[in-house]
Design a protein around this motif. Structure first.
Motif, PDB file in Angstrom:
ATOM      1  N   ILE A 156       0.795  -1.159  -0.119  1.00 53.59           N
ATOM      2  CA  ILE A 156      -0.127  -0.066   0.011  1.00 53.59           C
ATOM      3  C   ILE A 156       0.860   1.173   0.126  1.00 53.59           C
ATOM      4  O   ILE A 156       0.595   2.231  -0.591  1.00 53.59           O
ATOM      5  CB  ILE A 156      -1.018   0.093   1.063  1.00 53.59           C
ATOM      6  N   HIS A 157       1.957   1.128   0.653  1.00 57.34           N
ATOM      7  CA  HIS A 157       3.234   2.487   0.724  1.00 57.34           C
ATOM      8  C   HIS A 157       4.245   1.748  -0.385  1.00 57.34           C
ATOM      9  O   HIS A 157       4.715   0.856  -0.228  1.00 57.34           O
ATOM     10  CB  HIS A 157       3.612   2.501   1.774  1.00 57.34           C
ATOM     11  N   ALA A 158       4.189   2.710  -1.317  1.00 53.68           N
ATOM     12  CA  ALA A 158       5.177   2.426  -2.493  1.00 53.68           C
ATOM     13  C   ALA A 158       6.492   1.861  -2.167  1.00 53.68           C
ATOM     14  O   ALA A 158       7.071   1.095  -2.811  1.00 53.68           O
ATOM     15  CB  ALA A 158       5.249   3.828  -3.341  1.00 53.68           C
ATOM     16  N   ARG A 159       7.038   2.641  -1.466  1.00 54.08           N
ATOM     17  CA  ARG A 159       8.565   2.484  -0.915  1.00 54.08           C
ATOM     18  C   ARG A 159       9.004   1.290  -0.101  1.00 54.08           C
ATOM     19  O   ARG A 159      10.062   0.815  -0.141  1.00 54.08           O
ATOM     20  CB  ARG A 159       9.181   3.638  -0.413  1.00 54.08           C
ATOM     21  N   GLU A 160       7.977   0.613   0.248  1.00 52.98           N
ATOM     22  CA  GLU A 160       8.154  -0.540   1.335  1.00 52.98           C
ATOM     23  C   GLU A 160       8.270  -1.687   0.312  1.00 52.98           C
ATOM     24  O   GLU A 160       7.417  -2.836   0.579  1.00 52.98           O
ATOM     25  CB  GLU A 160       7.117  -0.510   2.317  1.00 52.98           C
ATOM     26  N   TRP A 161       9.230  -1.973  -0.256  1.00 57.01           N
ATOM     27  CA  TRP A 161       9.384  -3.075  -1.210  1.00 57.01           C
ATOM     28  C   TRP A 161       9.402  -4.392  -0.510  1.00 57.01           C
ATOM     29  O   TRP A 161       9.125  -5.269  -1.161  1.00 57.01           O
ATOM     30  CB  TRP A 161      10.827  -3.038  -1.968  1.00 57.01           C
ATOM     31  N   PHE A 221       0.867  -5.644   5.317  1.00 59.90           N
ATOM     32  CA  PHE A 221       2.205  -5.796   5.598  1.00 59.90           C
ATOM     33  C   PHE A 221       2.720  -4.413   5.310  1.00 59.90           C
ATOM     34  O   PHE A 221       2.834  -3.838   3.950  1.00 59.90           O
ATOM     35  CB  PHE A 221       2.903  -6.921   5.005  1.00 59.90           C
ATOM     36  N   HIS A 222       3.840  -3.943   6.152  1.00 65.03           N
ATOM     37  CA  HIS A 222       4.520  -2.551   5.985  1.00 65.03           C
ATOM     38  C   HIS A 222       5.985  -2.880   6.330  1.00 65.03           C
ATOM     39  O   HIS A 222       6.263  -3.894   6.882  1.00 65.03           O
ATOM     40  CB  HIS A 222       3.791  -1.395   6.920  1.00 65.03           C
ATOM     41  N   SER A 223       6.675  -1.925   6.273  1.00 62.08           N
ATOM     42  CA  SER A 223       8.098  -1.741   6.721  1.00 62.08           C
ATOM     43  C   SER A 223       8.365  -0.402   7.165  1.00 62.08           C
ATOM     44  O   SER A 223       7.773   0.537   6.354  1.00 62.08           O
ATOM     45  CB  SER A 223       9.095  -2.313   5.566  1.00 62.08           C
ATOM     46  N   TYR A 224       9.571  -0.098   7.773  1.00 63.82           N
ATOM     47  CA  TYR A 224      10.165  -1.213   8.611  1.00 63.82           C
ATOM     48  C   TYR A 224       9.900  -1.110  10.217  1.00 63.82           C
ATOM     49  O   TYR A 224       9.617   0.025  10.685  1.00 63.82           O
ATOM     50  CB  TYR A 224      11.678  -1.300   8.395  1.00 63.82           C
TER      51      TYR A 224
END
Ligand SMILES: [Zn+2]
Length: 374
Positions: A179-184, A303-306
């Protein structure tokens, strides 16, 4: 000799074309960690973005909670001086963020060769989708592919449904990634999750097999495809979707206490919630998937990071409501198991309990409240 030189020049040009990228570079941007131990320190960190072009990797929350952020090379001198004057102790986590980014490898997936997809590299969106199509070809009876809708830049939001053969269906699980672009690592993990569920049929791990066979699974590995691609070709640090030049934080755009806390209506903010709840094609697509499958929906995982956190609803309150304690108990059991295996310490609780700040318009909160998902 001349022929050889020509050859090397051609090779050199070829090499440059392959690696040439219009991306924004983050050379000598430094990732710092600071821990606020007084109200004054916390105030300093909260106001950091007024003075500097900071990007928070861990935003400020409560006292004693680590805060992590990058500072531009040209600002480092002044920033360090100010931090010192305010009695703030800092540690350097990554001296040169660009070097760390350059160490992340993006591999190409070769269609119909499923062994070329792995979890030691990252993959572009089209490759993830090709891999999903190949999975569907390999397991036609157990998987179904669907596009949930199109983004602003006309990319598909792909979902895969898995029901294993001979499974004793009880209820549904929906898994959201990217959902958040940079959280590969989030899409990478969700594709790994898909792989593990499909593989579990032949597994000797009876517990894993039982879990895989018990549920109807829906996976959306990349909920923000435009943003994900933008982080590959233009700005590795992009977080939002690609509405206009500014983008909307999709995890503030769901209709749960929309626009109230931990979100703003300022378009340039990293947590811009959009004009109204579900104003974005991505959140609307996910909402529809959830609604259609809400009858037996038991779990919704995002799921997200970090950070090592298991964050339980609701993110917009300090209170522990509904079945919080029941979910927390399960979370702690999971955390124990993870610790046993990897010695990684996960913290379990609400957003306020764990990261130390509250947010609204979050996907999981909307799902839980709207459809009474345990
Ligand atoms: Zn995130």
């Amino acid at each position: 000799m001349i022929v050889n030189m020509r050859k090397s020049i051609t090779l050199l040009i070829f090499y440059i074309t392959l690696n040439y990228c219009l991306c924004i570079k983050y050379h000598n941007y430094t990732l710092y960690r600071g821990i606020p131990v007084t109200d004054h320190h916390l105030y300093f960190f909260h106001n950091l973005s007024i003075m500097f072009d900071v990007k928070f990797w861990r935003p400020p929350g409560l006292m004693y909670r680590p805060i992590e952020f990058t500072i531009k090379p040209e600002d480092k001198g002044l920033f360090l001086k100010m931090a010192d004057e305010n009695g703030i102790y800092l540690t350097t986590i990554i001296p040169d963020v660009q070097r760390a980014f350059d160490m992340q490898t993006v591999k190409t997936y070769i269609r119909r060769k499923m062994e070329t997809f792995d979890w030691r590299n990252y993959f572009r969106l089209d490759d993830i989708y090709s891999w999903m199509r190949d999975l569907n070809r390999a397991y036609p009876r157990e998987t179904q592919l669907a596009s949930l809708g199109q983004t602003h830049e006309n990319r598909d939001i792909m979902a895969i449904r898995i029901v294993l053969k001979g499974s004793s269906l009880r209820s549904t699980v929906i898994v959201e990634g990217g959902i958040h672009a940079r959280e590969w690592i989030s899409p990478a993990f969700v594709t790994y999750f898909i792989h593990e569920i499909l593989r579990a049929r032949h597994s000797t791990d009876s517990e894993m097999k039982k879990i895989a066979m018990t549920y109807e699974w829906f996976f959306v590995p990349v909920l923000n495809p435009d943003g994900y691609e933008y982080t590959h070709v233009t700005d590795r640090m992009w977080r939002k979707n690609r509405r206009g030049q500014f983008g909307v934080d999709l995890n503030r755009n769901f209709a749960h206490n929309f626009g109230t806390v931990g979100a703003t209506f300022h378009k340039n903010s990293e947590v811009y919630c959009g004009q109204s709840a579900f104003s974005e094609p991505e959140t609307l697509a996910m909402a529809k998937l959830v609604q259609v499958n809400s009858k037996n929906l038991e779990y919704y995982l995002s799921f997200h990071s970090y950070g090592q956190y298991m964050i339980i609803p609701y993110a917009d309150t300090k209170k522990h409501i509904e079945n919080f304690h029941e979910v927390k108990k399960m979370g702690l059991q999971a955390a124990d198991r993870i610790f046993g295996k990897y010695q990684t310490y996960y913290t379990v609780g609400t957003s306020y309990d764990t990261v130390g700040y509250m947010t609204s318009g979050v996907s999981g909160c909307w799902v839980k409240r709207m459809f009474r998902v345990p």
